[in-house]
Design a protein around this motif. Structure first.
Motif, mmCIF file in Angstrom:
data_model
loop_
_atom_site.group_PDB
_atom_site.id
_atom_site.type_symbol
_atom_site.label_atom_id
_atom_site.label_comp_id
_atom_site.label_asym_id
_atom_site.label_seq_id
_atom_site.Cartn_x
_atom_site.Cartn_y
_atom_site.Cartn_z
ATOM 1 N N HIS A 20 0.404 -3.012 -10.434
ATOM 2 C CA HIS A 20 -0.283 -1.839 -11.184
ATOM 3 C C HIS A 20 -1.244 -1.371 -10.538
ATOM 4 N N LYS A 21 -2.321 -2.209 -9.884
ATOM 5 C CA LYS A 21 -3.418 -1.660 -9.123
ATOM 6 C C LYS A 21 -2.666 -0.681 -8.067
ATOM 7 N N HIS A 22 -1.783 -1.125 -7.333
ATOM 8 C CA HIS A 22 -1.234 -0.521 -6.002
ATOM 9 C C HIS A 22 -0.429 0.906 -6.541
ATOM 10 N N ARG A 23 -0.113 1.225 -7.786
ATOM 11 C CA ARG A 23 0.442 2.303 -8.337
ATOM 12 C C ARG A 23 -0.549 3.368 -8.336
ATOM 13 N N HIS A 24 -1.816 3.068 -8.545
ATOM 14 C CA HIS A 24 -2.771 4.010 -8.601
ATOM 15 C C HIS A 24 -3.062 4.725 -7.141
ATOM 16 N N THR A 25 -3.051 3.922 -6.267
ATOM 17 C CA THR A 25 -3.168 4.093 -4.627
ATOM 18 C C THR A 25 -2.102 5.107 -4.339
ATOM 19 N N PHE A 26 -0.768 4.935 -4.872
ATOM 20 C CA PHE A 26 0.280 5.923 -4.658
ATOM 21 C C PHE A 26 0.099 7.160 -5.192
ATOM 22 N N LYS A 28 -2.576 8.517 -6.134
ATOM 23 C CA LYS A 28 -3.589 9.312 -5.556
ATOM 24 C C LYS A 28 -3.474 9.683 -4.013
ATOM 25 N N HIS A 29 -2.299 9.225 -3.622
ATOM 26 C CA HIS A 29 -1.711 9.263 -2.122
ATOM 27 C C HIS A 29 -2.868 8.978 -1.058
ATOM 28 N N HIS A 30 -3.203 7.650 -1.405
ATOM 29 C CA HIS A 30 -4.110 7.052 -0.509
ATOM 30 C C HIS A 30 -3.234 6.196 0.714
ATOM 31 N N LYS A 31 -3.641 6.088 1.913
ATOM 32 C CA LYS A 31 -3.047 5.468 2.944
ATOM 33 C C LYS A 31 -2.797 3.890 2.494
ATOM 34 N N ILE A 32 -1.522 3.436 3.067
ATOM 35 C CA ILE A 32 -1.331 2.103 2.826
ATOM 36 C C ILE A 32 -1.483 1.295 4.140
ATOM 37 N N THR A 33 -1.715 1.808 5.286
ATOM 38 C CA THR A 33 -1.784 1.319 6.600
ATOM 39 C C THR A 33 -2.102 -0.079 6.589
ATOM 40 N N LYS A 34 -3.281 -0.564 5.898
ATOM 41 C CA LYS A 34 -3.645 -1.832 6.080
ATOM 42 C C LYS A 34 -2.824 -2.810 5.208
ATOM 43 N N LEU A 74 6.603 8.728 -3.616
ATOM 44 C CA LEU A 74 6.278 8.029 -2.465
ATOM 45 C C LEU A 74 6.498 9.077 -1.258
ATOM 46 N N SER A 75 6.848 10.351 -1.520
ATOM 47 C CA SER A 75 7.495 11.053 -0.532
ATOM 48 C C SER A 75 6.303 11.372 0.505
ATOM 49 N N TYR A 76 5.070 11.324 0.315
ATOM 50 C CA TYR A 76 3.887 11.486 1.262
ATOM 51 C C TYR A 76 3.870 10.532 2.254
ATOM 52 N N LEU A 77 4.595 9.170 1.849
ATOM 53 C CA LEU A 77 4.251 8.263 2.891
ATOM 54 C C LEU A 77 5.381 8.375 4.182
ATOM 55 N N GLU A 78 4.992 7.963 5.364
ATOM 56 C CA GLU A 78 5.881 7.757 6.428
ATOM 57 C C GLU A 78 7.017 6.976 6.110
#
Length: 113
Positions: A20-26, A28-34, A74-78
């Protein structure tokens, strides 16, 4: 990923909260590199399925569950980030003794059948 039935309660509920926490990340289109490098810690394309598996196990154990999960865009992700897969062997290293005991018990019962 480790089968939800084999996770201790702490890890079951913790992973559910993390999804649920990660959903917010996506959203908001935050990077997930780490979360992807150097070790894949999350499978973006599998989040809804994983959430539902965890929720089913929570209910089986008698917990309440009232937080549905809708897969974010998730389309903004590589592509390599969007389709990242967790290496189960890496996940097993980080688990607590109770989870490891559940996994070993499960493996032993599979070998004895």
């Amino acid at each position: 990923m480790v089968t939800p039935e084999l996770l201790c309660t702490k890890h079951l509920l913790g992973e559910h909260g993390e999804i649920h926490k990660h959903r917010h990340t996506f959203v908001k289109h935050h990077k997930i590199t780490k979360r992807i490098t150097p070790v894949v810690q999350i499978e973006p394309m599998s989040m809804e399925l994983r959430h539902d598996q965890l929720a089913k196990e929570m209910l089986r154990r008698g917990f309440n569950h009232s937080s549905p999960f809708i897969q974010p865009d998730l389309s903004y992700l590589e592509e390599n980030e969007r389709n990242a897969k967790v290496n189960i062997n890496n996940s097993l290293i980080d688990l607590c003794p109770e989870c490891k005991k559940n996994i070993n018990r499960s493996r032993n019962s599979e070998h004895n059948t």
